[in-house]
Design a protein around this motif. Structure first.
Motif, PDB file in Angstrom:
ATOM      1  N   MET A 285       0.854  -1.184   0.000  1.00  0.00           N
ATOM      2  CA  MET A 285       0.000   0.000   0.000  1.00  0.00           C
ATOM      3  C   MET A 285       0.895   1.241   0.000  1.00  0.00           C
ATOM      4  O   MET A 285       1.837   1.334   0.808  1.00  0.00           O
ATOM      5  CB  MET A 285      -0.915   0.006   1.228  1.00  0.00           C
ATOM      6  N   SER A 287       1.195   5.648  -0.236  1.00  0.00           N
ATOM      7  CA  SER A 287       0.632   7.002  -0.262  1.00  0.00           C
ATOM      8  C   SER A 287       1.769   7.959  -0.584  1.00  0.00           C
ATOM      9  O   SER A 287       2.911   7.758  -0.166  1.00  0.00           O
ATOM     10  CB  SER A 287      -0.027   7.364   1.071  1.00  0.00           C
ATOM     11  N   THR A 304      -2.896   7.960  -3.422  1.00  0.00           N
ATOM     12  CA  THR A 304      -2.841   6.663  -2.760  1.00  0.00           C
ATOM     13  C   THR A 304      -2.889   5.562  -3.818  1.00  0.00           C
ATOM     14  O   THR A 304      -3.446   5.746  -4.904  1.00  0.00           O
ATOM     15  CB  THR A 304      -4.012   6.461  -1.774  1.00  0.00           C
ATOM     16  N   SER A 305      -2.314   4.416  -3.465  1.00  0.00           N
ATOM     17  CA  SER A 305      -2.311   3.289  -4.388  1.00  0.00           C
ATOM     18  C   SER A 305      -2.214   1.994  -3.597  1.00  0.00           C
ATOM     19  O   SER A 305      -1.472   1.916  -2.615  1.00  0.00           O
ATOM     20  CB  SER A 305      -1.127   3.391  -5.351  1.00  0.00           C
ATOM     21  N   TRP A 306      -3.006   0.992  -4.006  1.00  0.00           N
ATOM     22  CA  TRP A 306      -2.892  -0.371  -3.495  1.00  0.00           C
ATOM     23  C   TRP A 306      -2.580  -1.282  -4.668  1.00  0.00           C
ATOM     24  O   TRP A 306      -3.210  -1.169  -5.734  1.00  0.00           O
ATOM     25  CB  TRP A 306      -4.194  -0.845  -2.856  1.00  0.00           C
ATOM     26  N   LYS A 358      -5.107   6.588  -6.996  1.00  0.00           N
ATOM     27  CA  LYS A 358      -6.101   7.651  -6.786  1.00  0.00           C
ATOM     28  C   LYS A 358      -5.416   8.969  -6.475  1.00  0.00           C
ATOM     29  O   LYS A 358      -4.420   9.015  -5.736  1.00  0.00           O
ATOM     30  CB  LYS A 358      -7.006   7.313  -5.590  1.00  0.00           C
ATOM     31  N   LYS A 360      -6.419  11.596  -4.293  1.00  0.00           N
ATOM     32  CA  LYS A 360      -7.430  11.789  -3.250  1.00  0.00           C
ATOM     33  C   LYS A 360      -7.735  13.271  -3.007  1.00  0.00           C
ATOM     34  O   LYS A 360      -8.889  13.659  -2.858  1.00  0.00           O
ATOM     35  CB  LYS A 360      -6.952  11.150  -1.942  1.00  0.00           C
ATOM     36  N   ASN A 387     -11.163  13.255  -4.375  1.00  0.00           N
ATOM     37  CA  ASN A 387     -11.509  12.116  -5.243  1.00  0.00           C
ATOM     38  C   ASN A 387     -11.573  12.543  -6.715  1.00  0.00           C
ATOM     39  O   ASN A 387     -12.558  12.308  -7.409  1.00  0.00           O
ATOM     40  CB  ASN A 387     -12.848  11.492  -4.826  1.00  0.00           C
ATOM     41  N   THR A 390      -9.484   8.159 -10.424  1.00  0.00           N
ATOM     42  CA  THR A 390      -9.011   6.831 -10.049  1.00  0.00           C
ATOM     43  C   THR A 390      -8.632   6.084 -11.316  1.00  0.00           C
ATOM     44  O   THR A 390      -9.429   5.995 -12.248  1.00  0.00           O
ATOM     45  CB  THR A 390     -10.103   6.044  -9.294  1.00  0.00           C
ATOM     46  N   THR A 392      -7.878   2.457 -12.622  1.00  0.00           N
ATOM     47  CA  THR A 392      -8.041   1.063 -12.215  1.00  0.00           C
ATOM     48  C   THR A 392      -8.757   0.293 -13.326  1.00  0.00           C
ATOM     49  O   THR A 392      -9.457   0.890 -14.148  1.00  0.00           O
ATOM     50  CB  THR A 392      -8.855   0.966 -10.910  1.00  0.00           C
ATOM     51  N   ASP A 398     -15.805   0.950  -6.209  1.00  0.00           N
ATOM     52  CA  ASP A 398     -14.613   1.532  -5.601  1.00  0.00           C
ATOM     53  C   ASP A 398     -13.594   0.429  -5.321  1.00  0.00           C
ATOM     54  O   ASP A 398     -13.870  -0.490  -4.542  1.00  0.00           O
ATOM     55  CB  ASP A 398     -14.990   2.241  -4.301  1.00  0.00           C
ATOM     56  N   GLU A 400     -11.003   0.639  -3.575  1.00  0.00           N
ATOM     57  CA  GLU A 400     -10.482   0.785  -2.216  1.00  0.00           C
ATOM     58  C   GLU A 400     -11.459   0.113  -1.253  1.00  0.00           C
ATOM     59  O   GLU A 400     -12.183   0.749  -0.509  1.00  0.00           O
ATOM     60  CB  GLU A 400     -10.287   2.262  -1.872  1.00  0.00           C
TER      61      GLU A 400
END
Length: 426
Positions: A285, A287, A304-306, A358, A360, A387, A390, A392, A398, A400
């Motif tokens: 994860m 940020s 942010t990114s996962w 994202k 954010k 927001n 995003t 993806t 979502d 997240e």
């Protein structure tokens, strides 16, 4: 609670902290109300040692280690005690009379859930504090997890009992790096990148339980449960059938435990055919925060990114098939799913990769010159966007998703509201 702490500091180089917390809660039965939770941590500022004198670029280097125990009593009050509530109505001699019965199953043996954590870390600062950072690794064991579990009725009066159900182990690391790249009177720029990874494994289940099925899907179709907690298996996996494609008639096909594909309309699927698939916990994860100041302008951005996590898309599962009656459906029901027949199947067909990036928050600010304005110390005008975008490939609301608890990774079809893009001028 009774709390005590001792700090020792020698030459601002060798640091020691010892603490203890003796805590009681009336939620527990009288024999189990008190728990002792100690903690200890040490630190060594290596950069102050004489043998580090030759490293002029090093401003600070400190290693630290800690071990501590904390207690958790996060369950409904009264679970360990006998309680009564209005139960039902009985007709006696022409009058309806309220009767009272047990409000829940009593468990006198409930004990504190204990989290025991070991942490090892390093802090550093170099190049006149231009580059700073820290890195931590941890190993966390949770004993006596408190959860409501299903029980047989009878002998129990109610179908749920609050119990200490087992032990869980979390391992991972966390890192943070801050670069103060530019620090001039009219121009400043700094950026901070954080990253973390966590894995959770169920170590044991207590009592007579050998596994624990969770996340039961509602009708129509009664697909079953999508999570099985099994000792030795990681938390976050989905326990479902593996999808093997569709027949020419549009029937679902699944794999059996031997890896052979079968038509669900011709062969009955078995729970033994289910497999552990994917994992909802991200591999890493991130940020990333940026702060730029030029004269009277300021710009800040937070990303942010996962990466490396899966999501069970129940929105698609319930709303993207053409056989759904008397409710709205997704476009997929008339496009890629238009030829599918039969009820939905609890399979990895609905599991998607959830990787995302994202933006954010983005803020642009202008600081007004109020030096000669009486009674005004500072004033600024700003525009903030939340927001904003995003990136993806996930097709749900979502990416997240929820990654907490024992059954993470589900985006539910009945309680999800889309993220809103918000602009604020102030």
């Amino acid at each position: 609670a009774f709390f005590g702490r001792v700090n020792y500091d020698y030459m601002d180089r060798y640091l020691l902290t010892l603490s203890g917390r003796y805590e009681g809660s009336s939620k527990f039965y009288k024999d189990n109300r008190w728990g002792m939770f100690p903690a200890a941590s040490v630190g060594w500022r290596i950069s102050d040692e004489s043998f580090m004198g030759g490293l002029s670029f090093l401003n600070n280097l400190m290693v630290r280690a800690g071990y501590g125990v904390t207690g958790n009593q996060n369950f409904s009050p009264g679970a360990a005690n006998r309680m009564y509530s209005a139960d039902t109505w009985w007709l006696v001699n022409g009058n309806w009379i309220t009767t009272y019965g047990s409000a829940h199953n009593q468990n006198k043996n409930l004990q504190w859930e204990e989290k025991k954590e070991f942490n090892l870390g390093v802090d550093f600062s170099v190049f006149d504090h231009k580059l700073t950072g820290k890195f931590d690794i941890y190993d966390r064991n949770v004993d006596g997890m408190i959860y409501d579990v299903s029980v047989a009725v009878p002998p129990a009066v109610h179908d749920k009992t609050t119990k200490n159900v087992g032990s869980l182990r979390n391992k991972g690391w966390e890192a943070e790096l801050t670069w103060n790249a530019i620090d001039q009177s009219d121009l400043k720029y700094a950026t901070t990148l954080t990253a973390s990874r966590n894995t959770s494994t169920l170590e044991s289940l207590w009592g007579s339980q050998t596994f624990w099925d969770r996340v039961y899907f509602p009708a129509l179709g009664s697909p079953g449960s999508a999570v099985r907690l099994y000792p030795g298996e990681e938390i976050g996996q989905f326990f479902v059938w593996k999808h093997a494609g569709f027949t020419e008639e549009g029937n679902w096909m699944l794999y059996d435990e031997e890896g052979n594909a079968f038509d669900v309309t011709e062969e009955t699927k078995s729970i033994d055919d289910k497999q552990f698939v994917g994992n909802a916990l991200p591999d890493v994860m991130f940020s990333w925060n940026h702060s730029l100041q030029w004269k009277q302008f300021e710009v800040s951005a937070f990303f942010t990114s996962w990466l490396g996590h899966d999501i069970f898309n129940t929105i698609n599962m319930y709303y993207s098939l053409p056989n759904v009656d008397e409710q709205n459906v997704l476009k997929k029901a008339f496009e890629e799913h238009k030829d599918i027949t039969g009820e939905k199947e609890l399979s990895d067909y609905w599991i998607e990769n959830g990787d995302f990036l994202k933006l954010k928050t983005l803020t642009v600010r202008y600081n007004l010159d109020v030096e000669n304005v009486q009674y005004v110390k500072n004033a600024n005008v700003y525009l903030t966007g939340n927001n904003l975008f995003t990136i993806t490939n996930y097709s749900g609301m979502d990416p997240e998703s929820n990654i907490n608890g024992l059954d993470p990774g589900f985006e539910w079809h009945d309680n999800t509201y889309p993220q809103t893009r918000l602009f604020t001028l102030g």
